[in-house]
Design a protein around this motif. Structure first.
Motif, mmCIF file in Angstrom:
data_model
loop_
_atom_site.group_PDB
_atom_site.id
_atom_site.type_symbol
_atom_site.label_atom_id
_atom_site.label_comp_id
_atom_site.label_asym_id
_atom_site.label_seq_id
_atom_site.Cartn_x
_atom_site.Cartn_y
_atom_site.Cartn_z
ATOM 1 N N ASP A 1 -1.782 5.057 -3.597
ATOM 2 C CA ASP A 1 -2.479 3.702 -4.237
ATOM 3 C C ASP A 1 -3.881 3.918 -3.692
ATOM 4 O O ASP A 1 -4.167 4.070 -2.571
ATOM 5 N N PRO A 2 -5.092 3.213 -4.653
ATOM 6 C CA PRO A 2 -6.269 3.449 -4.301
ATOM 7 C C PRO A 2 -6.658 2.259 -3.296
ATOM 8 O O PRO A 2 -7.741 2.283 -2.848
ATOM 9 N N TRP A 3 -5.923 1.279 -3.254
ATOM 10 C CA TRP A 3 -6.255 0.378 -2.490
ATOM 11 C C TRP A 3 -4.807 -0.551 -2.254
ATOM 12 O O TRP A 3 -3.910 -0.349 -3.063
ATOM 13 N N GLN B 1 -8.710 -0.182 1.553
ATOM 14 C CA GLN B 1 -8.612 1.046 0.540
ATOM 15 C C GLN B 1 -8.344 2.357 1.526
ATOM 16 O O GLN B 1 -9.537 2.238 2.425
ATOM 17 N N LEU C 1 0.754 -1.111 -0.097
ATOM 18 C CA LEU C 1 -0.083 -0.033 -0.014
ATOM 19 C C LEU C 1 0.964 1.380 -0.110
ATOM 20 O O LEU C 1 1.394 1.656 1.016
ATOM 21 N N LEU D 1 -9.357 -4.596 -3.101
ATOM 22 C CA LEU D 1 -10.459 -3.404 -2.958
ATOM 23 C C LEU D 1 -10.815 -3.307 -1.493
ATOM 24 O O LEU D 1 -11.435 -2.533 -0.980
ATOM 25 N N ALA E 1 -6.993 2.048 6.810
ATOM 26 C CA ALA E 1 -6.553 0.926 5.645
ATOM 27 C C ALA E 1 -5.086 0.716 5.945
ATOM 28 O O ALA E 1 -4.527 -0.200 5.628
#
Length: 154
Positions: A106-108, A125, A102, A122, A133
């Protein structure tokens, strides 16, 4: 997540990681939207039965999309990890997970796998709850390193 981050003790298994706040927002908005569109369909006097049905069908369709978006999660147990993304579910053994990533921006989370591919996860996230997260990614990384083939694994 940096390499110098402290390695926490892995959580007890089984454990489920999911973006709880994002899920609550999506499901709440979906319910409110469904109720609003359905109420409009019932309250508008000039609509025919077919038009009312199309309103409700549209509400169901839009709500279904939000339910689908709220689906992602990661379930870790003694044997491995189950990654549930929007439309796919993939079961991995711990030995298949080389690294949990991560990075800033990063989106996830992404999993580097032993077959040379990378799998988006996902279920972790940083969107609404960044600190959560990061903590979840660290916990999953600790599990992968102690149970798999990561730096501390077998």
């Amino acid at each position: 997540m940096s390499e110098s981050a402290a390695h926490p003790a892995p959580p007890a298994l089984p454990v489920t990681f999911r973006p709880t706040r994002t899920r609550a927002v999506l499901l709440g908005v979906g319910l409110a939207m469904f109720a609003t569109i359905t109420a409009i369909a019932v309250l508008l006097e000039n609509l025919s039965t077919g038009e009312r049905i199309s309103f409700v069908f549209t509400a169901v369709l839009l709500t279904s999309v939000l339910v689908l978006l709220s689906r992602p999660k990661v379930v870790a147990d003694e044997a491995g990890v189950t990654v549930v993304n929007l439309t796919t579910t993939r079961r991995l053994e711990w030995a298949q997970i080389l690294r949990v990533n991560l990075r800033p921006g990063d989106p996830w989370v992404f999993l580097d796998l032993s077959d040379g591919t990378s799998l988006p996860v996902l279920g972790i996230q940083p969107g609404i709850a960044k600190a959560r997260a990061i903590g979840d990614a660290r916990a999953l990384r600790a599990l992968a390193e102690t149970r798999g083939t990561g730096p501390d694994g077998h």
